[in-house]
Design a protein around this motif. Structure first.
Motif, short mmCIF file in Angstrom:
data_model
loop_
_atom_site.label_atom_id
_atom_site.label_comp_id
_atom_site.label_asym_id
_atom_site.label_seq_id
_atom_site.Cartn_x
_atom_site.Cartn_y
_atom_site.Cartn_z
N SER A 196 -20.15 42.28 29.92
CA SER A 196 -21.43 41.85 30.46
C SER A 196 -22.48 42.06 29.30
CB SER A 196 -21.73 42.65 31.76
OG SER A 196 -22.38 44.02 31.23
N VAL A 197 -22.44 42.91 28.50
CA VAL A 197 -23.56 42.88 27.23
C VAL A 197 -23.30 41.98 26.18
CG1 VAL A 197 -23.95 44.77 25.24
CG2 VAL A 197 -23.43 45.71 27.36
N ILE A 198 -21.85 41.50 25.91
CA ILE A 198 -21.65 40.53 25.01
C ILE A 198 -22.21 39.36 25.52
CG2 ILE A 198 -20.00 39.18 23.99
CD1 ILE A 198 -18.30 41.77 23.71
N ALA A 199 -22.09 39.16 26.82
CA ALA A 199 -22.48 37.91 27.35
C ALA A 199 -24.18 37.97 27.26
CB ALA A 199 -21.94 37.82 29.10
N ALA A 200 -24.51 38.89 27.73
CA ALA A 200 -26.20 38.98 27.64
C ALA A 200 -26.66 38.58 26.14
CB ALA A 200 -26.78 40.30 27.99
N PHE B 17 -20.10 34.01 28.28
CA PHE B 17 -20.57 34.24 29.91
C PHE B 17 -19.11 33.80 30.64
CE2 PHE B 17 -21.89 32.27 33.73
CZ PHE B 17 -22.92 33.09 34.22
N ASP B 18 -18.50 32.97 30.08
CA ASP B 18 -17.18 32.66 31.00
C ASP B 18 -16.09 33.59 30.90
OD1 ASP B 18 -18.14 30.12 31.62
OD2 ASP B 18 -17.24 29.03 29.90
N MET B 19 -15.98 34.21 30.05
CA MET B 19 -14.99 35.21 29.59
C MET B 19 -15.37 36.45 30.63
SD MET B 19 -12.47 36.77 28.07
CE MET B 19 -11.67 38.03 27.44
N TYR B 20 -16.88 36.83 30.82
CA TYR B 20 -17.19 37.87 31.63
C TYR B 20 -16.87 37.39 33.35
CZ TYR B 20 -20.07 40.54 34.79
OH TYR B 20 -20.25 41.58 35.69
N PRO C 266 -35.11 35.55 32.55
CA PRO C 266 -34.87 35.01 33.99
C PRO C 266 -34.12 33.94 34.20
CG PRO C 266 -36.94 34.40 33.03
CD PRO C 266 -36.32 35.51 32.14
N ARG C 267 -34.05 32.99 33.47
CA ARG C 267 -32.70 31.81 33.43
C ARG C 267 -31.53 32.53 33.59
NH1 ARG C 267 -35.39 29.57 28.67
NH2 ARG C 267 -33.80 29.94 27.55
N TYR C 268 -31.01 33.35 32.92
CA TYR C 268 -29.80 34.30 32.91
C TYR C 268 -29.69 34.64 34.16
CZ TYR C 268 -25.93 37.12 31.10
OH TYR C 268 -24.85 37.68 31.02
N LEU C 269 -30.51 35.49 34.77
CA LEU C 269 -30.56 36.26 35.95
C LEU C 269 -30.29 35.44 37.23
CD1 LEU C 269 -33.30 38.87 35.26
CD2 LEU C 269 -30.77 38.92 34.75
N ARG C 270 -30.32 34.02 37.21
CA ARG C 270 -30.37 33.25 38.27
C ARG C 270 -28.63 33.09 38.52
NH1 ARG C 270 -33.57 29.23 35.48
NH2 ARG C 270 -31.84 28.00 35.22
N ARG C 271 -28.54 33.26 39.91
CA ARG C 271 -26.95 33.14 40.03
C ARG C 271 -26.35 31.93 39.76
NH1 ARG C 271 -24.09 36.44 43.41
NH2 ARG C 271 -25.18 38.18 44.49
N SER C 272 -26.97 30.77 39.91
CA SER C 272 -26.52 29.53 39.63
C SER C 272 -26.44 29.23 37.82
CB SER C 272 -27.46 28.40 40.20
OG SER C 272 -28.66 28.28 39.70
N PRO D 259 -24.57 28.99 30.57
CA PRO D 259 -25.19 28.65 29.31
C PRO D 259 -24.76 27.41 28.94
CG PRO D 259 -23.85 30.68 29.48
CD PRO D 259 -23.67 30.28 30.85
N SER D 260 -24.23 26.67 29.24
CA SER D 260 -24.17 25.27 29.00
C SER D 260 -25.54 24.39 28.98
CB SER D 260 -23.01 24.37 29.68
OG SER D 260 -23.29 24.57 31.03
N GLN D 261 -26.32 25.11 29.43
CA GLN D 261 -27.83 24.70 29.99
C GLN D 261 -28.59 24.65 28.26
OE1 GLN D 261 -29.30 26.24 33.37
NE2 GLN D 261 -27.55 26.17 34.29
#
Length: 302
Positions: free
Chosen positions: A134-138, A184-187, A261-267, A270-272
Protein backbone atom coordinates in the motif's frame (compact mmCIF):
# COMPACT_ATOMS: atom_id res chain seq x y z
CA UNK A 1 -9.80 -1.73 -13.02
CA UNK A 2 -7.11 -2.61 -15.54
CA UNK A 3 -6.32 -0.47 -18.58
CA UNK A 4 -8.64 -1.43 -21.46
CA UNK A 5 -5.74 -1.30 -23.94
CA UNK A 6 -2.81 -3.26 -22.48
CA UNK A 7 0.62 -1.74 -22.98
CA UNK A 8 3.76 -3.83 -22.60
CA UNK A 9 5.98 -2.56 -19.80
CA UNK A 10 9.66 -3.42 -20.07
CA UNK A 11 12.96 -1.93 -18.88
CA UNK A 12 15.02 0.07 -21.36
CA UNK A 13 18.77 0.37 -21.66
CA UNK A 14 19.96 3.94 -21.15
CA UNK A 15 23.36 5.61 -21.11
CA UNK A 16 24.07 8.99 -19.48
CA UNK A 17 27.38 10.86 -19.55
CA UNK A 18 27.63 13.10 -16.47
CA UNK A 19 31.07 14.60 -17.08
CA UNK A 20 29.73 17.90 -18.41
CA UNK A 21 26.83 18.34 -15.98
CA UNK A 22 27.39 21.28 -13.59
CA UNK A 23 26.44 21.33 -9.93
CA UNK A 24 23.65 23.83 -10.63
CA UNK A 25 22.23 22.16 -13.69
CA UNK A 26 19.42 24.73 -13.78
CA UNK A 27 21.55 27.84 -14.37
CA UNK A 28 21.44 30.38 -11.50
CA UNK A 29 18.73 28.34 -9.75
CA UNK A 30 20.31 26.46 -6.82
CA UNK A 31 17.00 26.04 -4.98
CA UNK A 32 15.14 24.51 -7.93
CA UNK A 33 18.20 22.39 -8.75
CA UNK A 34 18.48 20.91 -5.28
CA UNK A 35 14.76 20.44 -4.68
CA UNK A 36 14.73 18.20 -7.75
CA UNK A 37 18.06 16.64 -6.73
CA UNK A 38 16.31 15.13 -3.70
CA UNK A 39 15.08 12.51 -6.16
CA UNK A 40 18.64 11.22 -6.42
CA UNK A 41 18.84 10.93 -2.63
CA UNK A 42 15.62 8.94 -2.26
CA UNK A 43 15.32 6.80 -5.36
CA UNK A 44 18.36 4.48 -5.30
CA UNK A 45 17.32 2.93 -1.97
CA UNK A 46 13.59 3.45 -2.47
CA UNK A 47 13.37 1.73 -5.82
CA UNK A 48 15.56 -1.15 -4.69
CA UNK A 49 13.05 -1.56 -1.87
CA UNK A 50 10.14 -1.56 -4.33
CA UNK A 51 11.76 -4.48 -6.14
CA UNK A 52 12.39 -6.41 -2.91
CA UNK A 53 8.79 -6.06 -1.73
CA UNK A 54 7.39 -7.03 -5.11
CA UNK A 55 9.62 -10.12 -5.15
CA UNK A 56 8.08 -11.14 -1.82
CA UNK A 57 4.60 -10.66 -3.25
CA UNK A 58 5.09 -12.42 -6.60
CA UNK A 59 3.79 -15.80 -5.29
CA UNK A 60 0.47 -14.10 -4.52
CA UNK A 61 -0.14 -12.99 -8.11
CA UNK A 62 -2.68 -15.14 -9.93
CA UNK A 63 -3.24 -12.90 -12.95
CA UNK A 64 -0.82 -13.55 -15.84
CA UNK A 65 -1.20 -10.09 -17.38
CA UNK A 66 -0.54 -8.44 -14.03
CA UNK A 67 2.45 -10.72 -13.45
CA UNK A 68 4.00 -9.56 -16.73
CA UNK A 69 3.38 -5.92 -15.80
CA UNK A 70 4.88 -6.42 -12.36
CA UNK A 71 8.03 -7.99 -13.76
CA UNK A 72 8.37 -5.14 -16.25
CA UNK A 73 7.84 -2.65 -13.42
CA UNK A 74 10.55 -4.33 -11.35
CA UNK A 75 12.99 -4.14 -14.25
CA UNK A 76 12.27 -0.46 -14.81
CA UNK A 77 12.60 0.40 -11.12
CA UNK A 78 15.90 -1.45 -10.82
CA UNK A 79 17.24 0.54 -13.77
CA UNK A 80 16.03 3.82 -12.24
CA UNK A 81 17.81 2.99 -8.99
CA UNK A 82 21.13 2.39 -10.76
CA UNK A 83 20.95 5.54 -12.87
CA UNK A 84 20.11 7.82 -9.95
CA UNK A 85 22.93 6.25 -7.93
CA UNK A 86 25.31 7.34 -10.72
CA UNK A 87 24.16 10.93 -10.13
CA UNK A 88 25.08 10.58 -6.45
CA UNK A 89 28.57 9.53 -7.56
CA UNK A 90 28.72 12.60 -9.80
CA UNK A 91 27.67 14.89 -6.93
CA UNK A 92 30.33 13.32 -4.71
CA UNK A 93 32.95 13.93 -7.39
CA UNK A 94 31.91 17.60 -7.35
CA UNK A 95 32.39 17.78 -3.60
CA UNK A 96 28.84 17.23 -2.35
CA UNK A 97 28.79 14.27 0.04
CA UNK A 98 25.26 12.89 0.34
CA UNK A 99 26.22 9.95 2.58
CA UNK A 100 24.87 11.29 5.91
CA UNK A 101 21.44 11.76 4.35
CA UNK A 102 21.30 8.60 2.25
CA UNK A 103 22.32 6.44 5.22
CA UNK A 104 19.14 7.59 6.98
CA UNK A 105 17.13 6.77 3.85
CA UNK A 106 18.72 3.30 3.81
CA UNK A 107 17.65 2.84 7.46
CA UNK A 108 14.08 3.79 6.56
CA UNK A 109 13.77 1.21 3.80
CA UNK A 110 16.03 -1.56 5.10
CA UNK A 111 15.00 -1.50 8.77
CA UNK A 112 11.77 0.42 9.36
CA UNK A 113 10.18 -0.98 6.18
CA UNK A 114 12.23 -4.15 5.91
CA UNK A 115 11.11 -7.73 5.52
CA UNK A 116 10.15 -7.95 9.20
CA UNK A 117 8.14 -5.37 11.17
CA UNK A 118 10.52 -3.10 13.14
CA UNK A 119 10.96 -3.20 16.92
CA UNK A 120 9.34 -6.63 17.13
CA UNK A 121 5.87 -5.28 16.34
CA UNK A 122 3.35 -8.15 16.34
CA UNK A 123 2.12 -7.68 12.79
CA UNK A 124 1.31 -10.88 10.85
CA UNK A 125 3.61 -11.54 7.89
CA UNK A 126 0.88 -11.25 5.25
CA UNK A 127 -0.48 -8.05 6.76
CA UNK A 128 3.00 -6.47 6.86
CA UNK A 129 3.49 -7.31 3.20
CA UNK A 130 0.12 -5.81 2.29
CA UNK A 131 0.92 -2.62 4.21
CA UNK A 132 4.21 -2.18 2.36
CA UNK A 133 2.44 -2.76 -0.96
CA UNK A 134 0.00 0.00 0.00
CA UNK A 135 2.93 2.35 0.67
CA UNK A 136 4.44 1.60 -2.74
CA UNK A 137 1.09 2.27 -4.43
CA UNK A 138 0.86 5.62 -2.61
CA UNK A 139 4.42 6.61 -3.57
CA UNK A 140 3.72 5.70 -7.19
CA UNK A 141 0.77 8.10 -7.17
CA UNK A 142 3.23 10.95 -6.59
CA UNK A 143 5.84 9.66 -9.04
CA UNK A 144 3.18 9.52 -11.77
CA UNK A 145 2.18 13.12 -11.04
CA UNK A 146 5.83 14.24 -11.04
CA UNK A 147 6.52 12.28 -14.21
CA UNK A 148 3.63 13.95 -16.01
CA UNK A 149 4.78 17.36 -14.72
CA UNK A 150 8.35 17.04 -15.98
CA UNK A 151 7.17 15.88 -19.42
CA UNK A 152 5.21 19.13 -19.73
CA UNK A 153 7.63 21.49 -17.91
CA UNK A 154 8.69 23.67 -20.83
CA UNK A 155 10.10 26.22 -18.38
CA UNK A 156 12.98 23.82 -17.74
CA UNK A 157 13.89 24.02 -21.42
CA UNK A 158 13.63 27.80 -21.44
CA UNK A 159 15.85 28.01 -18.35
CA UNK A 160 18.69 26.30 -20.23
CA UNK A 161 18.84 23.15 -18.09
CA UNK A 162 21.66 20.70 -18.58
CA UNK A 163 20.34 18.42 -21.35
CA UNK A 164 21.67 15.21 -19.79
CA UNK A 165 19.93 15.81 -16.45
CA UNK A 166 16.75 16.87 -18.19
CA UNK A 167 16.80 13.69 -20.27
CA UNK A 168 17.28 11.57 -17.14
CA UNK A 169 14.31 13.24 -15.46
CA UNK A 170 12.07 12.95 -18.50
CA UNK A 171 13.08 9.38 -19.32
CA UNK A 172 12.36 8.40 -15.73
CA UNK A 173 9.18 10.47 -15.60
CA UNK A 174 7.91 8.91 -18.82
CA UNK A 175 8.41 5.40 -17.44
CA UNK A 176 6.59 6.43 -14.24
CA UNK A 177 3.62 7.51 -16.34
CA UNK A 178 3.93 4.35 -18.42
CA UNK A 179 3.72 2.04 -15.38
CA UNK A 180 1.53 4.34 -13.26
CA UNK A 181 -1.11 1.67 -12.64
CA UNK A 182 1.06 -1.34 -11.80
CA UNK A 183 1.70 -0.77 -8.08
CA UNK A 184 -1.96 0.12 -7.52
CA UNK A 185 -3.13 -2.99 -9.38
CA UNK A 186 -0.62 -5.10 -7.46
CA UNK A 187 -1.94 -3.80 -4.15
CA UNK A 188 -5.58 -4.29 -5.14
CA UNK A 189 -4.80 -7.85 -6.30
CA UNK A 190 -2.87 -8.82 -3.15
CA UNK A 191 -4.56 -6.60 -0.56
CA UNK A 192 -7.28 -8.96 0.59
CA UNK A 193 -10.97 -8.18 0.88
CA UNK A 194 -12.75 -4.88 1.43
CA UNK A 195 -13.30 -2.97 3.65
CA UNK A 196 -9.84 -3.81 5.05
CA UNK A 197 -8.18 -3.41 1.64
CA UNK A 198 -9.58 0.09 1.12
CA UNK A 199 -8.82 1.11 4.72
CA UNK A 200 -5.21 -0.01 4.27
CA UNK A 201 -4.99 1.99 1.04
CA UNK A 202 -6.03 5.09 3.02
CA UNK A 203 -3.48 4.28 5.73
CA UNK A 204 -0.72 3.86 3.17
CA UNK A 205 -1.36 7.34 1.78
CA UNK A 206 -1.86 8.86 5.25
CA UNK A 207 1.65 7.73 6.17
CA UNK A 208 3.34 8.22 2.80
CA UNK A 209 2.32 11.82 2.06
CA UNK A 210 3.68 13.46 5.25
CA UNK A 211 6.82 11.28 5.26
CA UNK A 212 7.62 12.26 1.67
CA UNK A 213 7.05 15.94 2.50
CA UNK A 214 9.42 15.66 5.46
CA UNK A 215 12.08 13.79 3.49
CA UNK A 216 11.88 16.30 0.64
CA UNK A 217 12.18 19.38 2.85
CA UNK A 218 15.01 17.78 4.85
CA UNK A 219 16.80 16.70 1.67
CA UNK A 220 16.47 20.12 0.07
CA UNK A 221 17.87 21.79 3.18
CA UNK A 222 20.71 19.25 3.35
CA UNK A 223 21.75 19.79 -0.28
CA UNK A 224 21.59 23.58 -0.02
CA UNK A 225 23.62 23.57 3.20
CA UNK A 226 26.33 21.25 1.85
CA UNK A 227 26.57 22.68 -1.67
CA UNK A 228 30.32 23.33 -2.07
CA UNK A 229 29.68 26.19 -4.48
CA UNK A 230 27.78 28.13 -1.83
CA UNK A 231 30.37 27.51 0.94
CA UNK A 232 27.57 27.15 3.47
CA UNK A 233 26.02 30.52 2.64
CA UNK A 234 22.82 29.20 1.04
CA UNK A 235 19.83 27.90 2.93
CA UNK A 236 16.61 26.35 1.69
CA UNK A 237 13.70 28.76 2.04
CA UNK A 238 10.01 28.56 1.17
CA UNK A 239 10.28 31.98 -0.45
CA UNK A 240 12.88 30.78 -2.95
CA UNK A 241 10.88 27.60 -3.48
CA UNK A 242 7.75 29.63 -4.30
CA UNK A 243 9.77 31.80 -6.70
CA UNK A 244 10.96 28.69 -8.56
CA UNK A 245 7.37 27.37 -8.68
CA UNK A 246 6.20 30.69 -10.14
CA UNK A 247 8.81 30.33 -12.87
CA UNK A 248 7.53 26.83 -13.70
CA UNK A 249 10.77 25.17 -12.55
CA UNK A 250 9.04 23.14 -9.84
CA UNK A 251 5.53 21.65 -9.63
CA UNK A 252 2.93 23.64 -7.71
CA UNK A 253 1.71 22.58 -4.29
CA UNK A 254 -1.74 22.23 -5.84
CA UNK A 255 -0.50 19.75 -8.44
CA UNK A 256 1.04 17.59 -5.72
CA UNK A 257 -1.62 18.05 -3.05
CA UNK A 258 -4.57 17.34 -5.34
CA UNK A 259 -3.11 13.90 -6.06
CA UNK A 260 -4.11 12.81 -2.55
CA UNK A 261 -7.92 13.29 -2.64
CA UNK A 262 -8.03 11.74 -6.11
CA UNK A 263 -6.23 8.67 -4.79
CA UNK A 264 -8.57 8.36 -1.82
CA UNK A 265 -11.70 8.00 -3.93
CA UNK A 266 -13.02 4.44 -3.92
CA UNK A 267 -13.51 4.56 -7.71
CA UNK A 268 -9.99 5.86 -8.41
CA UNK A 269 -7.55 4.19 -10.79
CA UNK A 270 -4.10 5.59 -11.73
CA UNK A 271 -4.73 5.13 -15.44
CA UNK A 272 -6.38 8.55 -15.09
CA UNK A 273 -2.96 10.15 -14.42
CA UNK A 274 -0.92 11.66 -17.23
CA UNK A 275 -0.78 10.78 -20.91
CA UNK A 276 0.54 7.37 -21.90
CA UNK A 277 0.85 8.59 -25.49
CA UNK A 278 3.12 11.49 -24.50
CA UNK A 279 5.19 9.24 -22.24
CA UNK A 280 5.78 6.63 -24.94
CA UNK A 281 6.59 9.35 -27.47
CA UNK A 282 9.31 10.72 -25.20
CA UNK A 283 10.72 7.27 -24.53
CA UNK A 284 11.06 6.77 -28.28
CA UNK A 285 13.03 10.02 -28.61
CA UNK A 286 15.08 10.07 -25.38
CA UNK A 287 18.74 10.76 -26.25
CA UNK A 288 19.95 8.36 -23.54
CA UNK A 289 17.72 5.52 -24.72
CA UNK A 290 18.64 6.13 -28.37
CA UNK A 291 22.35 6.24 -27.54
CA UNK A 292 22.16 2.94 -25.65
CA UNK A 293 20.18 1.31 -28.47
CA UNK A 294 22.74 2.54 -30.99
CA UNK A 295 25.61 1.14 -28.94
CA UNK A 296 23.90 -2.24 -28.78
CA UNK A 297 23.30 -2.17 -32.53
CA UNK A 298 26.93 -1.30 -33.26
CA UNK A 299 28.13 -4.08 -30.96
CA UNK A 300 25.86 -6.60 -32.68
CA UNK A 301 27.10 -5.53 -36.10
CA UNK A 302 30.79 -5.74 -35.21
Amino acid sequence: MRDSHPHRIAPRRVSFDWHGTPMHWIPDEPTATHVINVLHLLLPAGERWFVKVFKEALPLVRDEALLKDVKGFMGQEATHSVQHAHVLDHLAAQGLDTGPYTRQVDFLFDVLLGEKPPFGLPVPEREWLRFRLSVIAAVEQFTAVLGDWVLHAEALDRAGCDPVMLDLLRWHGAEEVEHRSVAFDMYEHCGGEDPARYARRLLGMAITAPVLLYLWSWGSAYLMRHDPQSAGRSRYSLGEHKRAVAKGLLPTWGQLGSAVPRYLRRSYHPSQEGSLRKAVAYLASSPAARAAAGAIGRAAAS
